[in-house]
Scaffold this active site. Structure first.
Site, PDB file in Angstrom:
ATOM      1  N   SER A 128       0.862  -1.069   0.132  1.00 40.11           N
ATOM      2  CA  SER A 128      -0.231  -0.239  -0.470  1.00 40.11           C
ATOM      3  C   SER A 128       1.049   1.676  -0.380  1.00 40.11           C
ATOM      4  O   SER A 128       1.803   1.096   0.463  1.00 40.11           O
ATOM      5  CB  SER A 128      -0.805   0.348   1.047  1.00 40.11           C
ATOM      6  OG  SER A 128      -1.567   1.325   0.913  1.00 40.11           O
ATOM      7  N   LYS A 182      -4.556  -6.678   3.280  1.00 41.51           N
ATOM      8  CA  LYS A 182      -4.301  -5.802   2.268  1.00 41.51           C
ATOM      9  C   LYS A 182      -5.501  -5.653   1.711  1.00 41.51           C
ATOM     10  O   LYS A 182      -6.572  -4.439   1.964  1.00 41.51           O
ATOM     11  CB  LYS A 182      -3.159  -6.120   1.032  1.00 41.51           C
ATOM     12  CG  LYS A 182      -3.640  -4.503   0.068  1.00 41.51           C
ATOM     13  CD  LYS A 182      -3.471  -3.251   0.692  1.00 41.51           C
ATOM     14  CE  LYS A 182      -3.677  -2.350  -0.342  1.00 41.51           C
ATOM     15  NZ  LYS A 182      -3.431  -1.684  -1.200  1.00 41.51           N
ATOM     16  N   HIS A 185      -7.511  -3.541   4.504  1.00 44.22           N
ATOM     17  CA  HIS A 185      -6.950  -2.413   4.264  1.00 44.22           C
ATOM     18  C   HIS A 185      -7.958  -1.605   3.458  1.00 44.22           C
ATOM     19  O   HIS A 185      -8.187  -0.048   3.550  1.00 44.22           O
ATOM     20  CB  HIS A 185      -5.623  -1.681   4.313  1.00 44.22           C
ATOM     21  CG  HIS A 185      -4.985  -1.108   3.660  1.00 44.22           C
ATOM     22  ND1 HIS A 185      -5.598   0.033   2.208  1.00 44.22           N
ATOM     23  CD2 HIS A 185      -4.189   0.001   4.398  1.00 44.22           C
ATOM     24  CE1 HIS A 185      -4.228   1.175   2.612  1.00 44.22           C
ATOM     25  NE2 HIS A 185      -4.293   1.403   3.356  1.00 44.22           N
ATOM     26  N   ASN A 186      -8.146  -1.644   2.739  1.00 43.43           N
ATOM     27  CA  ASN A 186      -8.715  -1.051   1.008  1.00 43.43           C
ATOM     28  C   ASN A 186     -10.217  -0.690   1.028  1.00 43.43           C
ATOM     29  O   ASN A 186     -11.067   0.472   1.101  1.00 43.43           O
ATOM     30  CB  ASN A 186      -8.523  -1.655   0.044  1.00 43.43           C
ATOM     31  CG  ASN A 186      -6.801  -1.370  -0.462  1.00 43.43           C
ATOM     32  OD1 ASN A 186      -6.342  -1.376  -0.255  1.00 43.43           O
ATOM     33  ND2 ASN A 186      -7.213  -1.432  -2.285  1.00 43.43           N
ATOM     34  N   GLU A 189     -10.575   2.234   3.627  1.00 45.85           N
ATOM     35  CA  GLU A 189      -9.594   2.988   2.650  1.00 45.85           C
ATOM     36  C   GLU A 189     -10.662   3.677   2.175  1.00 45.85           C
ATOM     37  O   GLU A 189     -11.536   4.880   2.540  1.00 45.85           O
ATOM     38  CB  GLU A 189      -8.948   2.759   2.368  1.00 45.85           C
ATOM     39  CG  GLU A 189      -8.392   3.625   1.047  1.00 45.85           C
ATOM     40  CD  GLU A 189      -7.486   3.209   0.094  1.00 45.85           C
ATOM     41  OE1 GLU A 189      -6.455   2.598   0.215  1.00 45.85           O
ATOM     42  OE2 GLU A 189      -7.784   3.335  -1.328  1.00 45.85           O
ATOM     43  N   TYR A 190     -11.831   2.974   1.622  1.00 45.57           N
ATOM     44  CA  TYR A 190     -13.257   3.270   1.204  1.00 45.57           C
ATOM     45  C   TYR A 190     -14.066   3.860   1.971  1.00 45.57           C
ATOM     46  O   TYR A 190     -14.591   5.362   2.000  1.00 45.57           O
ATOM     47  CB  TYR A 190     -14.261   1.932   0.900  1.00 45.57           C
ATOM     48  CG  TYR A 190     -13.713   1.203  -0.699  1.00 45.57           C
ATOM     49  CD1 TYR A 190     -12.137   1.016  -1.281  1.00 45.57           C
ATOM     50  CD2 TYR A 190     -14.992   1.600  -1.246  1.00 45.57           C
ATOM     51  CE1 TYR A 190     -11.890   0.832  -2.350  1.00 45.57           C
ATOM     52  CE2 TYR A 190     -14.623   1.096  -2.410  1.00 45.57           C
ATOM     53  CZ  TYR A 190     -13.309   0.894  -2.842  1.00 45.57           C
ATOM     54  OH  TYR A 190     -13.148  -0.206  -4.522  1.00 45.57           O
ATOM     55  N   LYS A 260     -12.469  -0.451  -8.205  1.00 43.28           N
ATOM     56  CA  LYS A 260     -11.433  -1.294  -8.821  1.00 43.28           C
ATOM     57  C   LYS A 260     -11.678  -2.715  -8.206  1.00 43.28           C
ATOM     58  O   LYS A 260     -11.230  -3.896  -8.902  1.00 43.28           O
ATOM     59  CB  LYS A 260      -9.331  -1.269  -9.039  1.00 43.28           C
ATOM     60  CG  LYS A 260      -9.433  -0.128  -9.916  1.00 43.28           C
ATOM     61  CD  LYS A 260      -8.218  -0.429 -10.380  1.00 43.28           C
ATOM     62  CE  LYS A 260      -7.000  -0.066  -9.497  1.00 43.28           C
ATOM     63  NZ  LYS A 260      -7.255   2.028  -9.679  1.00 43.28           N
ATOM     64  N   ARG A 446     -39.760 -16.027  12.069  1.00 42.19           N
ATOM     65  CA  ARG A 446     -38.861 -17.550  11.154  1.00 42.19           C
ATOM     66  C   ARG A 446     -39.646 -18.187  11.937  1.00 42.19           C
ATOM     67  O   ARG A 446     -40.056 -18.786  11.140  1.00 42.19           O
ATOM     68  CB  ARG A 446     -37.495 -16.885  11.365  1.00 42.19           C
ATOM     69  CG  ARG A 446     -36.894 -16.236  10.591  1.00 42.19           C
ATOM     70  CD  ARG A 446     -35.171 -16.206  11.207  1.00 42.19           C
ATOM     71  NE  ARG A 446     -34.501 -17.667  10.555  1.00 42.19           N
ATOM     72  CZ  ARG A 446     -33.781 -18.463  11.267  1.00 42.19           C
ATOM     73  NH1 ARG A 446     -33.817 -18.025  12.550  1.00 42.19           N
ATOM     74  NH2 ARG A 446     -32.896 -18.822  10.748  1.00 42.19           N
ATOM     75  N   HIS A 452     -38.831 -22.386  12.224  1.00 40.70           N
ATOM     76  CA  HIS A 452     -36.742 -22.457  12.333  1.00 40.70           C
ATOM     77  C   HIS A 452     -36.559 -22.314  13.916  1.00 40.70           C
ATOM     78  O   HIS A 452     -35.158 -22.130  13.533  1.00 40.70           O
ATOM     79  CB  HIS A 452     -35.892 -21.336  11.418  1.00 40.70           C
ATOM     80  CG  HIS A 452     -36.996 -21.173   9.738  1.00 40.70           C
ATOM     81  ND1 HIS A 452     -36.189 -22.297   9.067  1.00 40.70           N
ATOM     82  CD2 HIS A 452     -37.320 -20.163   9.066  1.00 40.70           C
ATOM     83  CE1 HIS A 452     -36.458 -22.056   7.901  1.00 40.70           C
ATOM     84  NE2 HIS A 452     -37.558 -21.309   7.778  1.00 40.70           N
TER      85      HIS A 452
HETATM   86  C1  6PG Z   1      -2.608   1.238  -1.645  1.00 39.07           C
HETATM   87  C2  6PG Z   1      -4.272   1.263  -2.524  1.00 39.07           C
HETATM   88  C3  6PG Z   1      -4.342   0.978  -3.712  1.00 39.07           C
HETATM   89  C4  6PG Z   1      -4.963   1.747  -5.261  1.00 39.07           C
HETATM   90  C5  6PG Z   1      -6.726   0.812  -4.465  1.00 39.07           C
HETATM   91  C6  6PG Z   1      -7.456   2.257  -5.421  1.00 39.07           C
HETATM   92  O1  6PG Z   1      -3.517   1.189  -0.790  1.00 39.07           O
HETATM   93  O2  6PG Z   1      -1.975   1.610  -2.118  1.00 39.07           O
HETATM   94  O3  6PG Z   1      -5.351   0.913  -1.466  1.00 39.07           O
HETATM   95  O4  6PG Z   1      -3.860  -0.117  -3.132  1.00 39.07           O
HETATM   96  O5  6PG Z   1      -5.136   3.064  -4.913  1.00 39.07           O
HETATM   97  O6  6PG Z   1      -6.169   0.087  -4.912  1.00 39.07           O
HETATM   98  O7  6PG Z   1      -9.262   0.780  -5.098  1.00 39.07           O
HETATM   99  P1  6PG Z   1     -10.100   1.560  -6.267  1.00 39.07           P
HETATM  100  O8  6PG Z   1      -9.209   2.402  -7.688  1.00 39.07           O
HETATM  101  O9  6PG Z   1     -10.468   0.424  -5.472  1.00 39.07           O
HETATM  102  O10 6PG Z   1     -10.538   2.809  -5.234  1.00 39.07           O
END
Ligand code: 6PG
Length: 480
Positions: A128, A182, A185-186, A189-190, A260, A446, A452
């Site tokens: 990252s 990882k 982590h993403n 990040e979102y 992505k 349920r 259930h």
């Molecule tokens: C990192 C980022 C990197 C990338 C993301 C962007 O940790 O350096 O997370 O892996 O910039 O995959 O993700 P999106 O394109 O899904 O926003």
């Protein structure tokens, strides 16, 4: 061979990682790319670096000392499998193949199995920090076998970011553990990005401040407990003026967020594990919603609140409430993310040190923040903490932020301003702390339509009410 490490795939991330490796004392870096031009460009642009260019896989293998160690930096998915096949063709058992792409952890588990059965070592490694991090110090999340870590550890420590004197790399766990971490982590990040976006939107619509003025707010926030890379770059983005129109750049950018796929993986995996990462999920769905322009076009007609006028009486007080709501929601997002790592570790048999994970995220990566020290402290105090939220520091933080948080969710709902991450985090928080949940009613429903069964609060056993007969209760087999 003369090189102690090699890099395959010389797009920006790969060439920056290769340059980072070459800049460290004692490293000679073999470099290879499928098309020759990228290799030539890298060598030409960086005559100072100790690179050994290779133009075939055979040359690449020959240029490496044994055990050969090579990092693959190509697109996740099929391209990664193709490179692994080629390396296995030219390498020998005992050599180490590292995948530094954003691979799905289940692919990593599959690959490690196949590669290690053939006698090679395979390491799936989360990287990252984007292009800048790859060049100057990323946060690294390697999985794979212990033997590979012995060789790889010192090299990775030399190129990783440093936070408070410690390199931002640790051996996460076996096989897919590194890519799993990882992935989460993403996901975090979102959530972080969505929370910041909601804060910006509320401030803009509530106070009428310009993006440049809001940049000042974020700059100030970056000097306090919210200090983080994402807050810092938010100020930069908001301050940017478009050269063509003279407008704030943020007003010229199409409001449809890309993705992505790693956020979606985090949510899909959480669903499988039964872990409620609702903040991360809302952040991921908010991006999807934004991209459905065709739906948004027709939905523009839908009725909103009777008064669309939303101006707060005291801008500074409101901004402070937004800051507190952001902090509280951020705590929830991280707590949920660490919960997913904990559950993933239990499911896949990884021994993951959650405190160590929070420490390697303090530098180099996209979610790097002061705040991660608080998480590290929490796990230092109690390594098997069941919910991060309940660590003393966070209890205190939630105590002083929750009134503002509730107020922000209330006013955003009243004004018709979407704040999905703020509000879902609050709902999670209140759900978690509730003494009784309406889940009891769901169990009743349920049992009604599907027999259930349910448990009782006052005695052991499994029960069913004879809903369609005389509605007496009977003991039943547990059918969940
Ligand atoms: C990192 C980022 C990197 C990338 C993301 C962007 O940790 O350096 O997370 O892996 O910039 O995959 O993700 P999106 O394109 O899904 O926003």
């Amino acid at each position: 061979g003369e090189a102690n490490i090699g890099v395959v795939g010389l797009a920006v991330m790969g060439s920056n990682l290769a340059r980072n490796l070459a800049s460290r004392e004692g490293n000679t870096v073999a470099v290879f790319n499928r098309s020759r031009s990228k290799t030539d460009e890298l060598i030409e642009a960086h005559p100072e670096a100790e690179f050994v260019p290779a133009f075939t896989y055979e040359e690449f293998a020959a240029s490496l000392q044994k055990p050969r160690t090579a990092i693959i930096m190509v697109k996740a998915g099929k391209p990664t499998d193709a490179v692994i096949d080629e390396l296995m063709r030219v390498f020998e058992p005992g050599d180490i193949i590292i995948d530094g792409g954003n691979s799905l952890f289940t692919d990593t588990i599959r690959r490690e199995k196949a590669v290690s059965e053939a006698g090679y070592n395979f390491v799936g490694m989360g990287v990252s920090g984007g292009e800048e991090g790859a060049l100057n110090g990323p946060s690294l999340m390697p999985g794979g076998p212990d033997e590979a870590w012995v060789t790889l550890g010192p090299i990775l420590k030399s190129i990783a970011a440093v936070a408070e004197g410690e390199p931002c790399v640790t051996h996460i766990g076996h096989d897919g553990a590194g890519h799993f971490v990882k992935m989460v982590h993403n996901g975090i990040e979102y959530a972080d990005m969505q929370l910041i976006a909601e804060a910006y939107d509320l401030i803009r619509r509530g106070t009428g401040k310009t993006p440049a003025e809001i940049a000042d707010v974020f700059e100030e926030w970056n000097r306090g407990e919210l200090e983080s890379y994402l807050i810092e770059i938010t100020a930069e983005v908001l301050r940017q003026t478009d050269a063509t129109t003279g407008k704030p750049l943020v007003d010229v950018i199409v409001d449809q967020a890309g993705a992505k796929g790693t956020g979606a993986w985090t949510v899909q995996t959480a669903l499988d594990l039964g872990v409620p990462v609702s903040g991360i999920a809302e952040a991921t769905f908010a991006r999807s919603l934004s991209s459905h322009r065709e739906q948004r076009d027709v939905a523009g007609e839908l009725p909103g609140p009777s008064s669309e006028d939303f101006t707060v009486p005291d801008a500074d007080a409101f901004i402070e409430q937004v800051r507190l709501a952001l902090y509280a929601s951020k705590i929830v997002a991280y707590s949920q993310g660490f919960d997913e790592i904990r559950a993933g570790a239990a499911q896949y048999g990884w021994n993951i040190d959650l405190g160590a994970v929070s420490k390697i995220w303090r530098g180099g990566c996209i979610i790097r923040a002061q705040f991660l020290n608080r998480i590290a402290d929490a796990y230092d105090e109690q390594a098997d903490l069941p919910v991060l939220l309940t660590a003393p520091y966070f209890v205190e933080a939630l105590g002083r932020t929750q009134d503002a948080w509730r107020e922000i969710v209330r006013v955003s709902a009243a004004a018709g301003i979407p704040a999905p991450a703020f509000s879902s985090s609050l709902a999670y928080y209140d759900g978690l702390r509730a003494d009784r949940l309406p889940a009891a009613l769901i169990q009743g429903q349920r049992d009604f339509f599907g027999a259930h069964t349910y448990k009782r609060i006052d005695k052991d056993g499994t029960f069913h009410t004879l809903w369609s007969a005389d509605r007496t209760e009977v003991e039943a087999e547990d059918t969940h």
